[in-house]
Structures are given as structure tokens and as C-alpha cells.
Design an enzyme around this catalytic site. Structure first.
Site, PDB file in Angstrom:
ATOM      1  N   ASN A 102      -5.904   2.282  -0.379  1.00  0.00           N
ATOM      2  CA  ASN A 102      -6.639   3.150   0.547  1.00  0.00           C
ATOM      3  C   ASN A 102      -7.969   2.231   1.249  1.00  0.00           C
ATOM      4  O   ASN A 102      -8.205   1.105   0.744  1.00  0.00           O
ATOM      5  CB  ASN A 102      -6.481   4.522   0.589  1.00  0.00           C
ATOM      6  CG  ASN A 102      -6.363   5.256   1.530  1.00  0.00           C
ATOM      7  OD1 ASN A 102      -6.981   4.925   2.943  1.00  0.00           O
ATOM      8  ND2 ASN A 102      -5.279   6.409   1.524  1.00  0.00           N
ATOM      9  N   HIS A 128      -7.058  -1.605   0.566  1.00  0.00           N
ATOM     10  CA  HIS A 128      -5.987  -1.957  -0.492  1.00  0.00           C
ATOM     11  C   HIS A 128      -6.439  -3.032  -1.434  1.00  0.00           C
ATOM     12  O   HIS A 128      -5.552  -4.022  -1.937  1.00  0.00           O
ATOM     13  CB  HIS A 128      -4.433  -2.392   0.147  1.00  0.00           C
ATOM     14  CG  HIS A 128      -3.835  -1.065   0.730  1.00  0.00           C
ATOM     15  ND1 HIS A 128      -4.142   0.115   0.206  1.00  0.00           N
ATOM     16  CD2 HIS A 128      -2.998  -1.000   1.719  1.00  0.00           C
ATOM     17  CE1 HIS A 128      -3.227   1.084   1.029  1.00  0.00           C
ATOM     18  NE2 HIS A 128      -2.548   0.200   1.832  1.00  0.00           N
ATOM     19  N   HIS A 205       3.234   1.125  -3.042  1.00  0.00           N
ATOM     20  CA  HIS A 205       3.249   1.213  -1.351  1.00  0.00           C
ATOM     21  C   HIS A 205       4.958   1.096  -1.117  1.00  0.00           C
ATOM     22  O   HIS A 205       5.137   0.262  -0.128  1.00  0.00           O
ATOM     23  CB  HIS A 205       2.574   0.203  -0.961  1.00  0.00           C
ATOM     24  CG  HIS A 205       1.941   0.592   0.463  1.00  0.00           C
ATOM     25  ND1 HIS A 205       2.614   0.669   1.621  1.00  0.00           N
ATOM     26  CD2 HIS A 205       0.637   1.082   0.634  1.00  0.00           C
ATOM     27  CE1 HIS A 205       2.139   0.827   2.645  1.00  0.00           C
ATOM     28  NE2 HIS A 205       0.698   1.133   2.021  1.00  0.00           N
ATOM     29  N   TYR A 207       8.118   1.538   1.081  1.00  0.00           N
ATOM     30  CA  TYR A 207       8.643   2.439   2.322  1.00  0.00           C
ATOM     31  C   TYR A 207      10.116   2.738   2.293  1.00  0.00           C
ATOM     32  O   TYR A 207      11.010   1.954   1.948  1.00  0.00           O
ATOM     33  CB  TYR A 207       8.529   1.132   3.417  1.00  0.00           C
ATOM     34  CG  TYR A 207       7.017   0.821   3.856  1.00  0.00           C
ATOM     35  CD1 TYR A 207       6.325  -0.355   3.013  1.00  0.00           C
ATOM     36  CD2 TYR A 207       6.701   0.991   5.176  1.00  0.00           C
ATOM     37  CE1 TYR A 207       5.201  -0.571   3.516  1.00  0.00           C
ATOM     38  CE2 TYR A 207       5.552   0.378   5.593  1.00  0.00           C
ATOM     39  CZ  TYR A 207       4.940  -0.085   4.698  1.00  0.00           C
ATOM     40  OH  TYR A 207       3.453  -0.662   5.095  1.00  0.00           O
ATOM     41  N   ASP A 275      -0.713   9.139   9.110  1.00  0.00           N
ATOM     42  CA  ASP A 275      -1.234   8.416   8.197  1.00  0.00           C
ATOM     43  C   ASP A 275      -2.354   9.131   7.426  1.00  0.00           C
ATOM     44  O   ASP A 275      -3.583   8.672   7.626  1.00  0.00           O
ATOM     45  CB  ASP A 275      -1.642   7.145   8.556  1.00  0.00           C
ATOM     46  CG  ASP A 275      -2.103   5.906   8.054  1.00  0.00           C
ATOM     47  OD1 ASP A 275      -2.371   4.673   8.296  1.00  0.00           O
ATOM     48  OD2 ASP A 275      -1.968   6.079   6.578  1.00  0.00           O
ATOM     49  N   GLU A 342       2.498   7.558  -0.915  1.00  0.00           N
ATOM     50  CA  GLU A 342       1.585   6.833  -1.905  1.00  0.00           C
ATOM     51  C   GLU A 342       0.783   7.798  -2.923  1.00  0.00           C
ATOM     52  O   GLU A 342      -0.478   8.485  -2.314  1.00  0.00           O
ATOM     53  CB  GLU A 342       0.698   5.890  -1.239  1.00  0.00           C
ATOM     54  CG  GLU A 342       1.411   5.143  -0.091  1.00  0.00           C
ATOM     55  CD  GLU A 342       0.542   4.640   0.907  1.00  0.00           C
ATOM     56  OE1 GLU A 342       0.867   4.554   2.021  1.00  0.00           O
ATOM     57  OE2 GLU A 342      -0.725   3.949   0.500  1.00  0.00           O
TER      58      GLU A 342
HETATM   59  C1  GLA Z   1      -1.537   2.367   3.971  1.00  0.00           C
HETATM   60  C2  GLA Z   1      -2.388   2.881   5.026  1.00  0.00           C
HETATM   61  C3  GLA Z   1      -2.149   2.443   6.341  1.00  0.00           C
HETATM   62  C4  GLA Z   1      -1.678   1.031   6.447  1.00  0.00           C
HETATM   63  C5  GLA Z   1      -0.526   0.768   5.621  1.00  0.00           C
HETATM   64  C6  GLA Z   1      -0.330  -0.783   5.261  1.00  0.00           C
HETATM   65  O1  GLA Z   1      -0.551   3.318   3.830  1.00  0.00           O
HETATM   66  O2  GLA Z   1      -2.896   4.237   4.910  1.00  0.00           O
HETATM   67  O3  GLA Z   1      -3.173   2.682   7.431  1.00  0.00           O
HETATM   68  O4  GLA Z   1      -2.558   0.203   6.189  1.00  0.00           O
HETATM   69  O5  GLA Z   1      -1.103   0.994   4.281  1.00  0.00           O
HETATM   70  O6  GLA Z   1       0.059  -1.279   6.356  1.00  0.00           O
END
Ligand code: GLA
Length: 377
Positions: A102, A128, A205, A207, A275, A342
């Protein structure tokens, strides 16, 4: 047998014999741009669920799970080769994130009276773990773990991050163990030790799209979160410093709700969608005791992802910055076509005195457990 975390923290691997049925030993996957070999490992359970892992970034590259009719599909975004993972199409797909997942405001923090400056890789903040040697961009050491006391198969990754890497103090030994059991639970155990006071907040991370990676959208999925509060942020996604109750707001997922139902209200914000970090309720005090955090359901396939963790928060990110990039098997990853859950500490915690600390001192061991459990109904 030494406890799971001790093995990794010491960076020592018990190389089990390759005859193990449920874990496939390392296979070459190609080389990084600077010529470093990258390997993959595959975990498989008796239900046919498979999880593919890669030494570059200790990354989850594939998770194949059945739907309610028993039809298997890969439900995580990824690429076919190392070049894909090292390209700008990659937005942390499936990787281990750190040293600090983050954002850190303005890339600055003070620790024991000393100020540290970090890379500004997400204007105007640090994201990150940095730009060049963040944990997603380095090649980890991999190995197979076999536990006498369970029929779980596991792959362990370890990385030694030298003092000063990406601007962080302390030499840190980091371990991540991925294990899969016959309850379709992918368990991730993180551990870290340091020789100087520093910051550690790791996460995975991945998806997810439970209709299959590459499906158009994730807005048709239903989500429930064990959280009564979330962390409000400014337009650069830095916390305002206070927590807000979710009840009755567009952030309210205390009951199962369709992700796309109210998300449009966030399209014109810096986040462009969800987000946000959710503050998890009912956390067990004992480390490594993962409790329910989230439940994600894709109605058509019936696939369900249940997330459990011992961490204070979960960042819910609905892929708002995806831009239709080409991924694995030629699939196109549209905006908001996947969701990340996450687990970890709260964003910018080092600069937020009321947030749980992410400081790690030499006498301590950082621990974090996350379980991604797959089912279908
Ligand atoms: C995390 C952040 C997002 C974005 C992704 C990667 O999830 O919270 O804002 O940066 O990583 O792209």
C-alpha cells in the site's frame, strides 16, 4: 519437524524428495531481463485444484478451481511468460508485495527519530515497496516443504533484503509459505526478521475473477466483508487519519451485496472505484489464527472465494487501473474485470499514530496468515 515459520525465517529449506504427488518440483519458466533464471512450482490437491507459483516476486500465476458443475477454470490474472511479468502491463499480478504494501505518504517516514525517504513511484506517494527492488521485482529462492503432521503440500520462498534496499533500514529475511490442502484452502504464511528497526507489511496481490480470468467484469460478483469501518482516503489514496463506519454508505458490505450496485459513485474519485482498506472486526489476538474476513461469490458459476486472516485490514481493489492489457492465454483484462483482497496492515500506518504499527524490531518476528478458500454452490 521445525514449526513452518521457523524453517522459512531461518531461510533453511527441507528439500523433500521429488516423488511427492501433490507438489511438482521447480520447472524453468524463463529468465528475467538481466538473465536471472525464474522457476515455477505447482501445488495440486486430491480434488484436482492446482496452484502455480513463480520465484519472480513469489507470485501466484494460476489457480484452477471447479465451478458448481465441476468445470475447472483459472481464476487469477497473469501472463504466459517472464517478459509479461516484467512489462508495464503487469500491475502487481499475483505477487508478494513489500517491504510495505500500500501507500506511504510523500514517500517519507520517521523511525526512532531518523527520517527516511523512499521512491515516489505513485505520485506523490510511495507504493508497494518501491520502484526497482520491491519484493515483486526480485527473484526469490524456492523450495518444497512436506509436513509430517498433515497431507498438505507446500512451497516456500525466501528472500534476504539487504540493509537500505529501496531506502528501508535493516537487513530483512523474509519467508512466504504457500500450502494447499484437500479443503481447497490456499494458505499463505508470511514471516520476517530484521537486524535493525524497520517497517514490514506484506501482502499477496492476486486479482480474482471467479467466472475465469479474462471475464469482462467483476461488478457482477457479490461481496461480504467482516468490517464495520473503512479507511477514508484523499484523492491520492492517502488516509485522512480517521476511520468511518460503513453502515448505510456505498462502502457497506456487511451483508452480501453486488459489487457494481453503487460503485459508479466512486468513478470520479482518485480511486475510480473500490480501492479502500476495510478494518476487520473480531480479530483473534493469537497470531496465525486466521478468521473470516471476506466472502466473494460469482452467481453464474457458483464459485466462492472465502478469505480468512489474522491481520487488521483488507484492501479491496476492484481493478480500477486495469486498461484492457493483454494477459495469459491472450485474454484481455478490462478495467474493473478483477478484484484484489489484500490482507494486511492499514495504509500509511507508519504516519498514522492511531493505526496498528507496522514497525518490526530485531527481537520480533513478523507473522501474517492469509487463507484463500475456494468452493462452489
Ligand atoms: C493496490 C492499490 C491500487 C493499485 C494497485 C496496483 O491495490 O491499492 O491503488 O495501485 O495496488 O495497481
Amino acid at each position: 519437524m521445525l514449526p513452518r515459520l521457523a524453517i522459512v525465517a531461518l531461510g533453511v529449506f527441507v528439500m523433500a524428495s521429488p516423488v511427492l504427488a501433490d507438489v511438482t518440483g521447480s520447472k524453468p519458466f524463463g529468465k528475467t531481463a538481466d538473465g536471472t533464471p525464474v522457476e515455477t512450482y505447482t501445488l495440486k490437491n486430491k480434488n484436482g485444484v492446482t496452484v502455480k507459483l513463480m520465484t519472480l516476486g513469489a507470485t501466484v500465476t494460476e489457480i484452477n478451481v471447479p465451478d458448481k458443475k465441476g468445470k475447472f477454470a483459472n481464476v487469477v490474472l497473469g501472463f504466459d511468460d517472464v517478459a509479461g511479468y516484467q512489462s508495464d502491463r503487469n500491475q502487481y499480478f499475483g505477487c508478494t508485495v513489500g517491504r510495505v504494501a500500500n501507500r506511504i505518504a510523500k514517500g517519507k517516514f520517521t523511525l526512532d527519530g531518523k527520517e527516511y525517504k523512499l521512491a515516489i513511484n505513485n505520485e506523490p506517494n510511495h507504493l508497494h515497496g518501491g520502484a526497482k527492488r520491491s519484493l515483486d521485482k526480485v527473484v526469490w529462492k524456492g523450495g518444497i516443504l512436506k509436513f509430517k503432521d498433515s497431507n498438505e503440500a507446500a512451497v516456500a520462498f525466501s528472500y534476504k533484503s539487504p540493509d537500505g534496499e529501496e531506502g528501508y533500514p535493516g537487513a530483512v529475511t523474509i519467508g512466504v509459505v504457500f500450502s494447499l490442502n484437500d479443503k481447497n484452502e490456499l494458505r499463505i504464511d508470511y514471516s520476517a526478521q530484521t537486524d535493525k528497526a524497520t517497517l514490514v507489511n506484506l501482502t499477496n496481490h492476486s486479482y480474482f475473477n471467479l467466472a475465469g480470468a479474462g471475464a469482462d467484469t467483476v461488478l457482477d460478483h457479490d461481496l461480504k466483508l467482516e468490517a464495520n469501518d473503512y479507511v477514508p482516503v484523499d484523492k491520492t489514496l492517502i488516509p485522512t487519519g480517521k476511520l468511518e463506519p460503513v453502515k448505510g454508505t456505498i462502502f457497506d458490505f456487511t451483508k452480501m451485496g453486488r459489487i457494481g450496485e453503487r460503485i459508479e459513485k466512486l468513478y470520479d474519485t482518485g480511486a475510480k472505484g473500490y480501492d479502500h482498506c476495510y478494518v476487520l472486526t473480531k480479530r483473534e489476538p493469537k497470531p496465525s489464527t486466521a478468521t473470516l474476513a471476506a466472502r466473494l461469490l460469482e452467481p453464474k458459476s457458483g464459485r466462492v472465494l472465502t478469505v480468512l486472516t489474522d491481520q487488521p485490514g483488507v484492501q479491496v481493489y476492484t481493478g480500477n487501473f486495469l486498461f484492457g492489457q493483454k494477459g495469459k492465454d491472450g485474454k484481455v483484462y478490462n478495467q474493473r474485470s478483477a478484484i484484489c483482497l489484500e490482507t494486511g496492515g492499514l495504509p500509511d500506518a507508519v504516519n498514522q499514530p492511531t493505526f496498528p504499527s507496522v514497525i518490526l524490531r530485531p527481537v520480533e518476528t513478523y507473522r501474517h496468515t492469509c487463507v484463500y478458500k475456494f468452493s462452489a454452490e
